[in-house]
Structure formats: structure tokens, C-alpha cells
Motif scaffolding. Structure first.
Motif, short mmCIF file in Angstrom:
data_model
loop_
_atom_site.label_atom_id
_atom_site.label_comp_id
_atom_site.label_asym_id
_atom_site.label_seq_id
_atom_site.Cartn_x
_atom_site.Cartn_y
_atom_site.Cartn_z
N TYR A 1 50.17 20.67 89.46
CA TYR A 1 49.61 20.57 90.80
C TYR A 1 48.55 21.65 91.03
CZ TYR A 1 52.88 17.04 92.52
OH TYR A 1 53.57 15.89 92.72
N SER A 2 48.80 22.83 90.52
CA SER A 2 47.82 23.92 90.66
C SER A 2 46.52 23.57 89.94
CB SER A 2 48.38 25.22 90.11
OG SER A 2 49.44 25.67 90.91
N ARG A 3 46.64 22.98 88.73
CA ARG A 3 45.43 22.58 87.99
C ARG A 3 44.65 21.52 88.76
NH1 ARG A 3 48.97 22.50 83.70
NH2 ARG A 3 49.04 20.23 83.72
N VAL A 4 45.33 20.51 89.27
CA VAL A 4 44.66 19.45 90.01
C VAL A 4 43.99 20.03 91.27
CG1 VAL A 4 44.99 17.33 91.34
CG2 VAL A 4 46.12 17.60 89.13
N LYS A 5 44.71 20.88 91.96
CA LYS A 5 44.17 21.49 93.17
C LYS A 5 42.91 22.30 92.85
CE LYS A 5 45.92 23.95 97.18
NZ LYS A 5 47.09 24.61 97.76
N HIS A 6 42.95 23.04 91.75
CA HIS A 6 41.79 23.84 91.32
C HIS A 6 40.62 22.93 90.99
CE1 HIS A 6 39.55 27.14 89.56
NE2 HIS A 6 39.40 26.42 88.46
N ARG A 7 40.87 21.84 90.29
CA ARG A 7 39.80 20.92 89.91
C ARG A 7 39.21 20.22 91.13
NH1 ARG A 7 41.13 17.06 85.36
NH2 ARG A 7 38.88 16.82 85.45
N LEU A 8 40.02 19.98 92.13
CA LEU A 8 39.53 19.33 93.35
C LEU A 8 38.59 20.25 94.12
CD1 LEU A 8 42.74 17.53 94.56
CD2 LEU A 8 40.59 16.42 93.92
N LYS A 9 38.75 21.53 93.96
CA LYS A 9 37.90 22.51 94.68
C LYS A 9 36.55 22.70 94.02
CE LYS A 9 41.61 25.14 96.80
NZ LYS A 9 42.26 26.42 96.91
N LYS A 10 36.43 22.30 92.74
CA LYS A 10 35.16 22.46 92.04
C LYS A 10 34.15 21.44 92.57
CE LYS A 10 36.73 24.30 87.65
NZ LYS A 10 36.78 24.09 86.20
N PRO A 11 32.89 21.88 92.68
CA PRO A 11 31.85 20.95 93.19
C PRO A 11 31.53 19.86 92.20
CG PRO A 11 30.93 23.15 92.78
CD PRO A 11 32.39 23.20 92.48
N LEU B 1 40.89 10.35 96.95
CA LEU B 1 39.46 10.38 97.27
C LEU B 1 38.60 10.91 96.12
CD1 LEU B 1 39.83 11.86 100.87
CD2 LEU B 1 39.51 9.44 100.24
N ALA B 2 39.24 11.40 95.08
CA ALA B 2 38.51 12.06 93.98
C ALA B 2 38.03 11.06 92.92
CB ALA B 2 39.42 13.10 93.34
N GLY B 3 37.38 11.62 91.91
CA GLY B 3 36.87 10.81 90.80
C GLY B 3 37.97 10.34 89.88
N ALA B 4 37.60 9.43 88.97
CA ALA B 4 38.55 8.78 88.07
C ALA B 4 39.29 9.77 87.17
CB ALA B 4 37.83 7.75 87.22
N GLU B 5 38.60 10.78 86.65
CA GLU B 5 39.23 11.73 85.74
C GLU B 5 40.36 12.49 86.45
OE1 GLU B 5 37.94 15.72 83.36
OE2 GLU B 5 36.51 14.05 83.33
N ILE B 6 40.10 12.93 87.65
CA ILE B 6 41.12 13.65 88.41
C ILE B 6 42.23 12.68 88.81
CG2 ILE B 6 41.59 14.91 90.54
CD1 ILE B 6 38.90 16.26 90.21
N LYS B 7 41.89 11.44 89.11
CA LYS B 7 42.92 10.46 89.45
C LYS B 7 43.87 10.26 88.29
CE LYS B 7 40.48 7.85 92.98
NZ LYS B 7 39.93 6.57 93.39
N ASP B 8 43.34 10.21 87.07
CA ASP B 8 44.21 10.07 85.89
C ASP B 8 45.17 11.24 85.78
OD1 ASP B 8 42.98 7.69 85.23
OD2 ASP B 8 41.68 8.58 83.69
#
Length: 92
Positions: free
Chosen positions: A82-92, A30-37
Motif C-alpha cells: 500500500y505504501s508503494r502504491v501510495k508513493h507511485r500515485l503521488k508521482k506526477p 482513477l490512475a493509469g493501467a500500470e498502477i491499477k495492475d
């Protein structure tokens, strides 16, 4: 540490990573392209770690300490990713 205790450690860590993976795959979808990469890169690491863990389990007798240490590093990398991705997903 005995071979049996190391195997239990890897199994426990692997179960935790699998849970994190399952949760983050939905969020990354559900996230943006950068996080998907980044999520795709983590998925590649996860699949590599899974392959190595399966290889380690198939060995008869005690697996080499080098293989266990390598797997420990790979599992730690996946966990951190996984921790980095999870942290980035929490950012607005």
C-alpha cells in the motif's frame, strides 16, 4: 507477548490497513493501467490476509505461533505494498 496483546496488535494493524485500502482503492481507480495492475495485486494480498486473520480468530485457545508469525509477515507485506502504491500515485 501474550495472545491477547498479539490479537490487539493484529486488530489495530488490520484497521490501519483497511483505512489505507479504502483510500487507495479510489485513487487507483482513477490512475493509469500500470498502477491499477499493482493495485489489483495488493487487493489480492489484502483478501488473503483477511482470510488468514479470520481463520486465526476462529481458532479456539491459543493460535500457533507459526500462524501468528505468518500473518504478521503477510500484514507487513500488504502494508508495504500500500505504501508503494501510495508513493507511485503521488508521482506526477
Amino acid at each position: 507477548m501474550s495472545s491477547e496483546k498479539i490479537d490487539i496488535k493484529f486488530d489495530t494493524l488490520w484497521a490501519e490497513l483497511k483505512t489505507q485500502r479504502d483510500e487507495l482503492r479510489v485513487q487507483v481507480h482513477l490512475a493509469g493501467a500500470e498502477i491499477k495492475d499493482e493495485g489489483e495485486e495488493v487487493e489480492d494480498k489484502y483478501l488473503f490476509a483477511q482470510l488468514k486473520l479470520d481463520e486465526l480468530k476462529k481458532r479456539t485457545g491459543k493460535a500457533s505461533e507459526d500462524a501468528r508469525e505468518t500473518l504478521d509477515v503477510v500484514l507487513d507485506e500488504v502494508s508495504q505494498a500500500y505504501s508503494r502504491v501510495k508513493h507511485r500515485l503521488k508521482k506526477p
